[in-house]
Design an enzyme around this catalytic site. Structure first.
Site, PDB file in Angstrom:
ATOM      1  N   GLU A  60      -7.759   5.042  -4.600  1.00  0.00           N
ATOM      2  CA  GLU A  60      -6.624   5.510  -3.802  1.00  0.00           C
ATOM      3  C   GLU A  60      -5.328   5.433  -4.604  1.00  0.00           C
ATOM      4  O   GLU A  60      -4.424   6.253  -4.412  1.00  0.00           O
ATOM      5  CB  GLU A  60      -6.521   4.704  -2.509  1.00  0.00           C
ATOM      6  CG  GLU A  60      -7.627   5.030  -1.522  1.00  0.00           C
ATOM      7  CD  GLU A  60      -7.533   4.215  -0.239  1.00  0.00           C
ATOM      8  OE1 GLU A  60      -7.318   4.809   0.829  1.00  0.00           O
ATOM      9  OE2 GLU A  60      -7.681   2.974  -0.312  1.00  0.00           O
TER      10      GLU A  60
ATOM     11  N   GLU B  22      -7.033  -3.609  -4.007  1.00  0.00           N
ATOM     12  CA  GLU B  22      -8.414  -3.398  -3.616  1.00  0.00           C
ATOM     13  C   GLU B  22      -8.922  -2.060  -4.157  1.00  0.00           C
ATOM     14  O   GLU B  22      -9.834  -2.012  -4.972  1.00  0.00           O
ATOM     15  CB  GLU B  22      -8.508  -3.441  -2.086  1.00  0.00           C
ATOM     16  CG  GLU B  22      -9.908  -3.453  -1.526  1.00  0.00           C
ATOM     17  CD  GLU B  22      -9.879  -3.659  -0.017  1.00  0.00           C
ATOM     18  OE1 GLU B  22     -10.421  -4.669   0.464  1.00  0.00           O
ATOM     19  OE2 GLU B  22      -9.305  -2.798   0.692  1.00  0.00           O
TER      20      GLU B  22
ATOM     21  N   ASP C 197       0.793  -1.240   0.000  1.00  0.00           N
ATOM     22  CA  ASP C 197       0.000   0.000   0.000  1.00  0.00           C
ATOM     23  C   ASP C 197       0.823   1.286   0.000  1.00  0.00           C
ATOM     24  O   ASP C 197       0.328   2.339   0.438  1.00  0.00           O
ATOM     25  CB  ASP C 197      -0.933   0.030   1.224  1.00  0.00           C
ATOM     26  CG  ASP C 197      -1.911  -1.126   1.259  1.00  0.00           C
ATOM     27  OD1 ASP C 197      -2.021  -1.846   0.257  1.00  0.00           O
ATOM     28  OD2 ASP C 197      -2.567  -1.311   2.305  1.00  0.00           O
TER      29      ASP C 197
END
Length: 658
Positions: free
Chosen positions: A486, A482, A406
């Site tokens: 973002e 996912e 991430d």
């Protein structure tokens, strides 16, 4: 250690695995890839399969296993089953070394020696045998082996309905039980001809014959021109190169000659049909997108603007010190505050900006100058990259930032807030430019030869044309992501930093990757009723995926079950920004998505924060209804605010009251 120093202090990263077992001696020094499509080959025992379209590939015990997978579909997932269709080896045991990697390929050296350049999108698997006793095997029963052209072409039929073609640069005596008589030195090329699930064109064998002599060994992607992506493969052998394209390639590929596209030649894949393209270079031209600080459409009236200002005044007054130590949630909160400053500019509420600027400076600076208590950014010399201090010794801290999960999410939020503060305070911007550029280069370095601390495009996959979020964790289904929104935020925010620092390269690469991320999100995460990428059984029950894996599609999220549809919708929307309008430009699809999601809101315990995202989408086609629902909200996501929701709704056009 590196000959140049990071803008952040170095740390011993005990959370991340040791990279040395699988990289060759000339590659083992950082920076190393941490989110590559082939990352499983460098993790744990290196024996988990990876999806090298159109095949699943496993390297284990000195052998290479090739699988053309069968596809399993139901209402909640799609995945491909790995079976050992053909196993190739030159030695009874051992492990591979990664001897080369680039934008579109990875090369494994197996014992024997057996060199395997795995080039993504090749219809053939190529093995360079440097002399030895070859061994072939399979889990299936062999029905027939036929040899042609002086034992340089073999057709192998299995009882599972598959037929494979094996080409060799020198005669290969392949027996009916797949044993090999004598040693072999040369090049092998293996390709699936047909299986029971494919309707094979009559020409397919002839096409595979025709292009079997030219094989790719490596590749490069040129990103120097904004919105232009050029692929170039290095090849050996003779003749023209045949590769496979996926649907996003074909959407933006400059139209090649009719003799270059072989529409009747292809394979199925997790990502839709793969179609043959002839040539050792491709050019992809993405549609340019605007990178703006403010809304694209603007406010329709002063009255609507004033309603936003009323909420803005309250949200600015309510700015309180951030208490979380999490790099992800902290990033969301400073980005939320940064949105208030830009909305203040857009609504001409200049008297509110100093308070927001002060808040941003107080909360961002400690992360950059090393004075933040309880966490902070540090440089990992093991793999080469920025991580958090807490993540350096705990693989689950900060959502696994220490194992390179991430990064574009965390740093994207920081980049957005930093871009806004730098816009407001140019002295601050130049004071902290080294730290700022370290943050953005961690996930968006383009030329590692000039930037020795970070790998090339850590998160972005230049073949799939989107990011992967998972890092140094072994998964049976490869990398995954996912939240595409973002990811989009990260590249959009990097482009905003380029505007602040007048860096045309940063603007160009940021906006290009943002455009590609959006296109891929629409192709593989968004599930409109008319999509042909996924089977109808899956499409009927899903308007958006949960997690996209390299080799799997699922409905659930990391943090929520499939039936929490509001979470699935929200995680593909947040944060709400000017560029969000481009991500959800298909209003017909948006209406399908909202209508599919709404029933989930009747479930007990639905959080107010997720409702806000759904209402913002509804405003694209029913502004009045969305406004009335936003009025009832009692809470907002930690990266969102009432001000931001109203700003979004009132800049959609049309009527509406609040």
């Amino acid at each position: 250690m590196h000959p140049i120093m990071s803008a952040f202090p170095a740390v011993n990263n005990t959370a991340a695995p040791d990279p040395t077992p699988f990289f060759s001696q000339n590659l083992v020094n950082p920076p190393l890839p941490t989110n590559a499509a082939w990352q499983n080959f460098a993790l744990n025992k290196g024996n988990q399969s990876e999806y090298i379209h159109p095949y699943l590939i496993q390297s284990s015990h000195g052998a290479l296993t090739v699988c053309y997978p069968t596809r399993v579909v139901n209402t909640s997932l799609i995945f491909q089953v790995f079976l050992a269709n053909i196993i190739i080896s030159c030695a009874p045991s051992g492990s591979h070394k990664i001897t080369h990697y680039d934008d579109l390929s990875v090369t494994l050296d197996l014992p024997g020696p057996l060199m395997v350049p795995l080039v993504r999108g090749s219809p053939y698997i190529t093995c360079i045998v440097k002399g030895g006793q070859l061994k072939f095997s399979t889990i299936h029963a062999v029905l027939n082996v036929s040899s042609f052209n002086g034992y340089t072409k073999h057709k192998i039929q299995f009882n599972n309905g598959q037929t494979w073609l094996l080409y060799s640069s020198a005669p290969l005596k392949l027996n009916s039980d797949l044993s090999v008589s004598g040693e072999f030195l040369g090049v092998l090329r293996l390709a699936l001809l047909s299986d029971k699930f494919d309707q094979v064109a009559d020409e397919k064998e002839g096409i595979l014959d025709r292009f079997s002599s030219c094989y790719p060994t490596s590749a490069h992607v040129d990103l120097t021109a904004p919105f232009r992506i050029s692929y170039k493969w290095k090849t050996r052998g003779s003749g023209d190169l045949l590769m496979l394209s996926h649907s996003v390639h074909r959407q933006i590929m400059t139209v090649p000659g009719h003799d270059k596209v072989i529409s009747e030649f292809g394979y199925r894949s997790m990502d839709g049909d793969l179609v043959g393209i002839v040539g050792d270079s491709w050019v992809l031209e993405e549609t340019p997108i605007p990178i703006t600080w403010y809304s694209i459409k603007g406010f329709q009236s002063d009255k609507e603007m004033q309603r936003v200002v009323s909420a803005l005044e309250q949200d600015v007054a309510d700015l309180n010190p951030i208490t979380t130590k999490s790099s992800y949630f902290y990033g969301k909160e400073i980005a939320r505050a940064a949105r208030l400053a830009l909305i203040a500019e857009e609504t001409h509420s200049h008297s509110l900006i100093p308070r927001v600027r002060e808040f941003l400076e107080q909360h961002i600076t400690p992360w950059l100058d090393g004075t933040f208590k309880g966490n902070g950014f540090v440089y990992d010399n093991k793999w080469g990259g920025l991580i958090s201090r807490n993540g350096a010794n705990n693989s689950t801290a900060d959502f696994g930032i220490g194992v390179y999960n991430d990064h574009h999410y965390h740093f994207g939020y920081f980049c957005y807030a930093i871009a806004v503060l730098a816009k407001l305070d140019r002295n601050w911007a130049w004071r902290f430019k080294p730290q700022v550029y370290s943050i953005v280069k961690d996930f968006m370095t383009v030329n590692p030869a000039e930037e020795l601390l970070y790998p090339r495009l850590r998160m972005f996959d230049l073949w799939k044309l989107h990011s992967w979020a998972s890092g140094l964790t072994e998964f049976p289904n490869g990398r995954n992501q996912e939240s595409t929104s973002e990811a989009l935020n990260a590249y959009y925010s990097a482009a905003l930093l380029g505007l602040v620092y007048e860096d045309t390269d940063l603007i160009g690469i940021g906006s290009t990757l943002a455009a590609l991320e959006m296109r891929s999100a629409k192709a593989w995460w968004h599930v409109p009723l008319n999509t042909t990428v996924y089977e109808s059984e899956f499409v009927q029950e899903n308007r958006v995926t949960g997690i996209v894996w390299a080799n799997r599609r699922v409905s659930e999220l990391w943090f929520a079950p499939a039936e929490w549809r509001e979470c699935r919708t929200g995680i593909q929307l947040l944060p709400i920004l000017p560029i969000t309008e481009l991500l959800f430009s298909d209003v017909g699809y948006v209406k399908e998505l909202v209508e599919w999601t709404v029933p989930a809101l009747s479930r007990k315990g639905v959080e107010e924060s997720w409702k806000g995202f759904l209402y913002s989408l509804e405003s694209l086609y029913d502004k009045d209804s969305a406004l009335q629902k936003v009025k009832t909200l009692k809470g907002y996501d930690d990266g969102n605010s009432l001000t931001n929701l109203l700003w979004w709704i009132y800049t959609r056009g049309g009527s509406g009251r609040f």
